[in-house]
Design an enzyme around this catalytic site. Structure first.
Site, mmCIF file in Angstrom:
data_model
loop_
_atom_site.group_PDB
_atom_site.id
_atom_site.type_symbol
_atom_site.label_atom_id
_atom_site.label_comp_id
_atom_site.label_asym_id
_atom_site.label_seq_id
_atom_site.Cartn_x
_atom_site.Cartn_y
_atom_site.Cartn_z
ATOM 1 N N ARG A 102 0.842 -1.192 0.000
ATOM 2 C CA ARG A 102 0.000 0.000 0.000
ATOM 3 C C ARG A 102 0.882 1.249 0.000
ATOM 4 O O ARG A 102 2.086 1.158 0.146
ATOM 5 C CB ARG A 102 -0.933 -0.006 1.215
ATOM 6 C CG ARG A 102 -0.216 -0.024 2.551
ATOM 7 C CD ARG A 102 -1.238 0.038 3.705
ATOM 8 N NE ARG A 102 -0.530 -0.002 4.982
ATOM 9 C CZ ARG A 102 -1.097 0.132 6.167
ATOM 10 N NH1 ARG A 102 -2.413 0.286 6.273
ATOM 11 N NH2 ARG A 102 -0.387 0.108 7.264
ATOM 12 N N ASN A 142 -5.263 7.172 4.304
ATOM 13 C CA ASN A 142 -4.999 6.436 5.540
ATOM 14 C C ASN A 142 -3.547 6.610 5.933
ATOM 15 O O ASN A 142 -2.643 6.302 5.158
ATOM 16 C CB ASN A 142 -5.271 4.933 5.330
ATOM 17 C CG ASN A 142 -5.076 4.135 6.604
ATOM 18 O OD1 ASN A 142 -5.887 4.211 7.523
ATOM 19 N ND2 ASN A 142 -3.969 3.394 6.651
ATOM 20 N N GLU A 143 -3.336 7.095 7.137
ATOM 21 C CA GLU A 143 -1.979 7.210 7.700
ATOM 22 C C GLU A 143 -0.979 7.781 6.698
ATOM 23 O O GLU A 143 -0.042 7.095 6.278
ATOM 24 C CB GLU A 143 -1.494 5.842 8.217
ATOM 25 C CG GLU A 143 -2.245 5.390 9.445
ATOM 26 C CD GLU A 143 -1.705 4.089 10.050
ATOM 27 O OE1 GLU A 143 -0.997 3.371 9.341
ATOM 28 O OE2 GLU A 143 -2.010 3.803 11.217
ATOM 29 N N GLU A 179 -7.837 4.417 15.484
ATOM 30 C CA GLU A 179 -7.488 2.997 15.599
ATOM 31 C C GLU A 179 -6.934 2.772 17.005
ATOM 32 O O GLU A 179 -6.006 3.447 17.406
ATOM 33 C CB GLU A 179 -6.446 2.575 14.552
ATOM 34 C CG GLU A 179 -6.881 2.819 13.113
ATOM 35 C CD GLU A 179 -5.874 2.323 12.071
ATOM 36 O OE1 GLU A 179 -4.899 1.651 12.458
ATOM 37 O OE2 GLU A 179 -6.080 2.618 10.883
ATOM 38 N N TRP A 181 3.078 -6.022 13.559
ATOM 39 C CA TRP A 181 4.125 -5.268 12.866
ATOM 40 C C TRP A 181 5.319 -4.890 13.725
ATOM 41 O O TRP A 181 6.318 -4.395 13.194
ATOM 42 C CB TRP A 181 3.526 -4.017 12.228
ATOM 43 C CG TRP A 181 2.626 -3.228 13.116
ATOM 44 C CD1 TRP A 181 1.261 -3.301 13.172
ATOM 45 C CD2 TRP A 181 3.003 -2.253 14.087
ATOM 46 N NE1 TRP A 181 0.774 -2.431 14.115
ATOM 47 C CE2 TRP A 181 1.818 -1.783 14.682
ATOM 48 C CE3 TRP A 181 4.233 -1.741 14.521
ATOM 49 C CZ2 TRP A 181 1.831 -0.804 15.702
ATOM 50 C CZ3 TRP A 181 4.250 -0.774 15.520
ATOM 51 C CH2 TRP A 181 3.042 -0.319 16.098
ATOM 52 N N GLU A 212 -1.923 -8.412 7.447
ATOM 53 C CA GLU A 212 -2.197 -8.176 8.867
ATOM 54 C C GLU A 212 -2.930 -9.332 9.523
ATOM 55 O O GLU A 212 -3.632 -9.149 10.514
ATOM 56 C CB GLU A 212 -2.972 -6.862 9.027
ATOM 57 C CG GLU A 212 -2.127 -5.662 8.635
ATOM 58 C CD GLU A 212 -2.864 -4.332 8.784
ATOM 59 O OE1 GLU A 212 -4.083 -4.342 9.060
ATOM 60 O OE2 GLU A 212 -2.205 -3.291 8.625
ATOM 61 N N GLN A 213 -2.754 -10.523 9.011
ATOM 62 C CA GLN A 213 -3.510 -11.659 9.560
ATOM 63 C C GLN A 213 -3.142 -11.969 11.006
ATOM 64 O O GLN A 213 -3.903 -12.627 11.706
ATOM 65 C CB GLN A 213 -3.358 -12.895 8.676
ATOM 66 C CG GLN A 213 -1.934 -13.349 8.487
ATOM 67 C CD GLN A 213 -1.831 -14.532 7.522
ATOM 68 O OE1 GLN A 213 -1.880 -15.680 7.928
ATOM 69 N NE2 GLN A 213 -1.720 -14.238 6.244
ATOM 70 N N MET A 214 -1.976 -11.500 11.477
ATOM 71 C CA MET A 214 -1.615 -11.733 12.873
ATOM 72 C C MET A 214 -1.977 -10.534 13.758
ATOM 73 O O MET A 214 -1.542 -10.464 14.910
ATOM 74 C CB MET A 214 -0.122 -12.035 12.991
ATOM 75 C CG MET A 214 0.351 -13.253 12.217
ATOM 76 S SD MET A 214 -0.451 -14.806 12.715
ATOM 77 C CE MET A 214 0.469 -15.185 14.218
ATOM 78 N N HIS A 215 -2.752 -9.603 13.224
ATOM 79 C CA HIS A 215 -3.173 -8.428 13.989
ATOM 80 C C HIS A 215 -4.535 -8.734 14.613
ATOM 81 O O HIS A 215 -5.503 -8.981 13.899
ATOM 82 C CB HIS A 215 -3.275 -7.234 13.031
ATOM 83 C CG HIS A 215 -3.458 -5.911 13.712
ATOM 84 N ND1 HIS A 215 -4.506 -5.634 14.548
ATOM 85 C CD2 HIS A 215 -2.699 -4.785 13.677
ATOM 86 C CE1 HIS A 215 -4.394 -4.389 14.980
ATOM 87 N NE2 HIS A 215 -3.309 -3.859 14.471
HETATM 88 ZN ZN LIG Z 1 0.539 2.254 9.458
#
Ligand SMILES: [Zn+2]
Ligand SMILES: [Zn+2]
Ligand SMILES: [Zn+2]
Lengths: 633, 633, 633
Positions: free
Chosen positions: A103, A141-142, A314, A322, A362-365
């Site tokens: 991204r 976003n960010e 968030e 991350w 981000e599957q581990m988030h």
């Molecule tokens: Zn970020």
């Protein structure tokens, strides 16, 4: 404070949507942030919009009474778009393209991409601008995540040349302002100027500072394009954006001016692990976060927001994916973090994310739900928070105690010209913030030059460029003032002022910094229970020594209500300087035990225990991860 | 010794020049180095020279009786010149251009840029060659600074091919000399040879060594072009260049041959912080510098200079800007450093710089004046030095005690093929130098093969390639000889000699190195009060064990007046080996307390205290940063 | 076990060859590996073959009765070949070419280079395929050495697109499998897919895993091309390849399937220094190697080999040149390493190399002979080994005790998505292996899904992707089972299974991992004599706590014969879990003193002492570097 959650209906089968929406409502959530990464679904082929899915998602959420924050998807342009103009991606400092596949693969200065962003924003705004569920828009976003503010592309170079021509008017003015004569770096026209990367040794710091300012301005301009479209097609909705932690890539005061509400993304455990905390702190606070991480940003972004309106867009709900290591929050911390945001005056807090994704980056988030759709621990804490907020929902701002004066260009300058290992303006601000909060005080961040009425103390941790407006506001201030090193040491072009540091501030305190040295870790000057570290300004003038090391080194100077700290504002030195200063104020100072923090409102005081043991908070004994509200009688 | 200063009139308003010149004279300075970064002022547009400013500056300085060292500005070609031939810049090891925006943005091998350098040098030399104030020329500035000797450009590749064809004549000879059969690296013509960067794993070390020699030769040829022009148009003036600290990018013996006086730039505090000193030393000596840093280079460059004529062209006067941390010198150190240069035989010392610049890359680098034009502490110490030098001005060289034999290609070889972590020939030389100086001795650096008459000891710390000339000079030497590991272990093409190490030196000591191991830090063999570390040569032959570890490992071997040290020549091992060796000489050995150093002349002894406490120096007690001259009666 | 040596006749004068061959035979060696780097000699000009030299070398070796392993030279294509198609080289992750000048300068996916490899292999195979001395062929050399499996070239990209199209059939299937909707990463065709490097932040982990699988498959296909040619032209000869240590760049089970004998290159001291052993171990075992380094790979590659046929193709004989530090083996270690290979069932061991090269990249790498042709210490130990093997030459495999189930994609997954600092599947396997061997057991590595008959315990250290075949084999297994964390946590596309971890293994043990946290070093949960570190799985379900920390944290869970270890399988935790588990088996467990290891056969037990002191091995006391065979009565 309202509670919300970040949700990605496009990630889940449509038959699940009603269950999710109901569960959100039942958990006490009233807002949902959606849409910010959905471009490839909205416009799967160039110019072919597929609205049906998003239409149904919005209507479904609406039907459960949820209010929507709709994101523009410009952080994730689809592959077909990038392929249609490959030069839209940023180049990194080494000149390598930052390509499609994750991204933020765009250059802020690329005009073609800006046009595409305007087009998709216009399409979204016209379709949903007056939808009753849509109460807010988030742009992109960010901004700057993954170090994306600076791009070293041709688009950036051309934009930079224009920006410089606007700012300096003539090339002679630029050459003079930057001192380009130094190494025959003089230009004959703006078109000779390159970006400051890939030089043999460091480029002129004035060149870098201009590029940092330009890069920040590009973010603001990029954002403004979307804001204007949204205001036109969706009047009355709040426009917001989510800033990040310990991040200074662009001027957040400037972004705050453009928005109705400034949001930020709060990941206390990820930040603890990632940023420059001590090894000991990284272990002690591994599952709670350092007690000042979230608070610092709450107060900072409240200060950056146009009218003090801010939110958490968030909120970490469990382990993230991350950081280098990703522990789980201590039981109760999600609730504590939520309530601390409320205490600092947030108008909303969104958990990120509703349901843990089973796929992709981000599957581990963690989310409020597990990947299988069952509740994760954070869901219960979110619910608890919703309940707590029914009885305890501060509608006031915290009392005014201490002001910290900070600017983003200060951090750019300490990055460009650190002069000593790792010395940084934003971390100097964090140290001062911590020391004030350990004394039980509220802290506001104040833009240089803004009025200081109502504060008992104003601290300027490290502000190299001082404006006449700041001098004026400090001169008018009746409280105590603490100036940190490097403050007033530079002109706006990052050169040394004619009268040397602290430059214009010599009007406030009669001293001149004649020599500055940076000291490697371990090279210290001991005081009585404190030590001067990392920096030492040698001073001449009529100010009086305030704090003196055992070897006679003068650690801080004083004149009337102004102190100048000659060592780096960190650790035991800044604690000692601030303690001495606070003793001269009538602020409600109380030295708090390690890990305990409070926020004081007119009606009472919020207590938060980040420490590993119990702590006495007013009348109450707080367990680890405990919080309470002490009502003033 | 004369004193001087580096001055940049183009950085300051012309009305200030007379004040500066007068203040220089009043401070006791007699020389001014100018001009080396002024190309964009001298030639602001291609071919358009603007001499008036430099004319007036030179005349003004002359009118105060100051002698001028005029620099050629070739380290800072202007933007218009780079734009006219963009391929003139070097490429880094990754193939990235090293672009305009700071300095040294050129490839030594680029013929077009060499022509430009000849043109600007010719222009300067014809204009000022016979000016009475101009007593010396400096070519360029700090060759190799910012790692600029090696360039991986097309110009370098083409030059390298020619250089190889000259050296090896036939491609078969090159293939055989390098052992290219090893991994099918055989070439069919010189035009198949690439530069040794960007290979999958390391290139052939013979390939690298050839490239290092070529790169060094390019510096010499680049410099020679200017020297020839200057000698022609400015006869009778000394030509000089400023070398750097702990830098071995080119062969300084070869450069020394080309110059009248070899200069170097002495920044003891910056070097301490930057280079491989222990954490403890970096703190103990933070404000004085390690006691051997300046002295090592004084003695090394005296050895590299054609006739022993050398000077300090830049002397640190306060905190610098370029080290990771930049403390200020202890009071008295600028004077001490000045006097130590005199004691080692410098014919001039220039402080860098006159006035701290208020702008650009070095604005945090101290000068004799503050940025506002007022005196900085170093001005007083410079003045003091001028006074001191009136009474104590050695016109002799230090007495001959110890010789260290060093070559630059030794350092290239240990960089190319370290075999053990961080093992380096120049740092081996530094360790030997320190150990000798701690014993109160003077040290000369001697080019391999030069005569050794008059010395009591000759040390060869680490010299992989040994020539017949060196063997001859050592065989003729009557004093004690210490050979360090890896000495004689390689042929000139970086292969292993047929008779194994120490190769030709087997004529001097009957031993063969049958196996070498490198030992990680912590893997040690203890002796009695010393320890063998980092390296161990296994030896066969008729030499006798000289020093044996407790476990029976033999740390050094001996045969007649020759010792071979089998461990790395550092720390307590080399101290022990040298102490045993010195005991067999009649040199005036005296073990000095930590931080104290001396230089002995026929007429007396200079003492310098770098330590944190007082020290007994002959009859006198020296305070920290104190020095004295003990006249022999 | 046969003994052999790696030999490069092209490096030495032909008159030396007979001496070498005779010395080999006299040393008890019976095999010689030759030819793998000789392309530039075999084909010095395109299409011009020069066979005479190799003909004579092979005949000469044959005349001494030596058997030959002939290598294809495809790891070192000559310069003329690379110049004829420059795009055959790999690109590194940054997009830089990995050019000619060392070795392995090719991209596995480049079809043009594959054709060249087929051509040279065909030429060699037709010339020597039926030569009586040639008993074996080695394909290429050390696939993947210098990180060469992954290439980011156009050839790789095009090959990857085809590979993906074959695997996923439709782009929608791929988008769904990878979850590309996540950040609008959806593709419209396979031709839109790029390689996963150069993205702004990390690419989709599913994207990376596919690329790792593709890259591994390219190695297998590249190898197969040569195997097919060799089988055709040289029937009856064993085909082998030499794998490396601690290397998982491709699937060695898959390569093993293609070969007759799987070889590997054993450098215990180089590996100790290079890989993640503790500082203390790196010193304690500096001259012996950690006791499990060689054994781990012997057992691993025996498991990867098609029929359990394996060998050591390169054995360290002295100091090497490529580790950061390169000590010499303790006297006796070359013999010990040789005998340990025999004990683990190797069918051959070749020392690398016969004579130390005097030139090029590996000139500091020891051989059995010194560079001057005289015997080095390893020659004597090789001879001793030949003698030892006459009396003690195991023709059996070690007894079956413990099985470790491992897959290469597990390591790819932990590299792609570590989630905690440095957590790695192959190192988890190494920790489990060590703990089992410290208990005196033999260990086999077993491919997931293979039968487990005969083992007392099966350990699955970390296997994210679990197949139905594995579940079946575990369900059929009567011994004890230990599952490590992350096992069963992913689908084959690297997404989270619908029923969460341990996925399909929930059939074996009734638990669900509801949350995983990674813990930074120092963040520990203490048990009684052990501690949980680095990872913690939170568990729900009906399994019972097996091992509980003092603070109540559950470190392992149990259900019938299955344990699930919730902490990272390393250090004292895995030792404790395995000790408890082994107590429930009838395996011949014996806790060995530090540094001692054994291998048990039906006929007796081999003992090896890697420790710094003596050790009791059965009835015998072993000195350091000692080994013995204890015959069972
Ligand atoms: Zn970020
Ligand atoms: Zn320099
Ligand atoms: Zn290798």
């Amino acid at each position: 404070m309202k509670l919300g959650v970040c949700y990605y209906p496009e990630h889940w089968p449509e038959e699940r949507w009603p269950i999710d929406a109901r569960m959100m409502r039942e958990a006490g959530l009233s807002r949902v942030r959606i849409g910010e990464f959905a471009w490839s679904r909205i416009e799967p082929e160039p110019g072919q919009f597929e609205w049906a899915g998003l239409d149904r998602a919005i209507d479904l959420l609406h039907s459960e009474g949820l209010e929507i924050i709709l994101g523009t998807p410009t952080a994730t342009p689809p592959k077909w778009l990038v392929d249609s103009m490959p030069e839209m991606v940023a180049l990194d400092r080494d000149g390598k393209p930052r390509s499609f596949g994750s991204r933020r693969h765009y250059c802020f200065s690329h005009q073609g991409y800006r046009e595409q962003c305007a087009r998709i924003t216009e399409a979204l705004a016209t379709r949903y601008g007056d939808h009753p569920a849509v109460v807010s828009w988030q742009t992109d976003n960010e901004y700057g995540c993954h170090d994306t503010v600076q791009s070293f592309s041709v688009a950036a170079r051309d934009g930079f040349r224009d920006w410089l021509a606007d700012r300096y008017r003539t090339i002679d003015a630029l050459n003079a302002a930057w001192g380009n004569v130094f190494w025959s770096m003089e230009y004959r026209s703006f078109n000779e100027i390159e970006l400051p990367n890939l030089t043999v040794t460091e480029a002129n710091p004035s060149h870098w500072l201009a590029f940092r300012r330009f890069s920040s301005d590009q973010v603001i301009a990029f954002n403004r394009l979307q804001v204007e479209i949204l205001r036109k097609h969706s009047p009355g909705r709040d426009i917001t954006h989510n800033a990040m932690g310990f991040y200074a890539g662009y001027d957040h005061f400037a972004l705050g001016e453009e928005l109705d509400v400034l949001g930020w993304d709060s990941y206390p455990l990820g930040f603890l692990e990632t940023f420059r905390f001590s090894e000991a702190d990284k272990i002690t606070y591994a599952r709670t976060g350092h007690p000042d991480i979230a608070a610092f940003h709450h107060d900072l972004y409240r200060g950056c927001a146009r009218n003090g309106r801010w939110s958490v867009l968030e909120q970490q709900p469990g382990p993230v994916n991350w950081a280098r290591n990703n522990p789980a929050p201590h039981d109760g911390m999600v609730n504590l973090w939520t309530m601390e945001a409320a205490a600092h005056g947030a108008e909303m807090l969104c958990y990120f994310r509703w349901r843990q994704a089973a796929f992709a980056q981000e599957q581990m988030h963690a989310g409020l739900l597990r990947p299988n759709g069952e509740p994760a621990p954070a869901l219960h804490e979110a619910k608890q928070s919703a309940t707590d907020l029914k009885s305890i929902n501060p509608d006031s701002a915290p009392d005014k105690h201490a002001a910290i004066i900070f600017s983003y260009e200060s951090e750019w300058i300490t990055q460009i010209q650190p002069q000593g290992q790792d010395l940084s303006a934003i971390w100097a601000a964090f140290s001062c913030y911590s020391a004030l909060r350990e004394n039980g005080l509220n802290v506001d961040f104040v833009r240089p030059g803004a009025a200081l009425d109502g504060y008992g103390i104003a601290v300027v941790p490290c502000l190299p460029v001082v404006s006449p407006e700041l001098v004026k506001s400090l001169a008018a201030f009746k409280g105590q003032i603490v100036l940190g090193p490097r403050t007033g040491s530079k002109t706006a072009d990052l050169t040394i002022p004619k009268n040397l540091a602290p430059g214009l501030l010599q009007e406030l305190i009669p001293l001149t910094v004649t020599r500055s040295e940076s000291l490697r870790p371990g090279l210290v000057h001991d005081g009585d229970g404190w030590r001067l570290t990392r920096w030492l300004d040698h001073i001449e003038g009529n100010a009086k020594p305030d704090l003196v090391c055992r070897d006679g080194t003068i650690a801080s100077w004083k004149h009337e209500n102004v102190r100048y700290c000659a060592g780096w504002p960190e650790g035991s030195l800044i604690r000692e300087v601030l303690a001495r200063t606070l003793a001269q104020t009538s602020l409600p100072v109380q030295e708090l035990p390690t890990g305990l923090r409070c926020v004081t409102h007119a009606s009472g005081r919020y207590w938060f225990n980040y420490g590993p043991g119990t702590a006495n908070a007013g009348e109450e004994i707080l367990p680890p991860a405990g919080w309470t509200f002490e009502q003033f009688s």
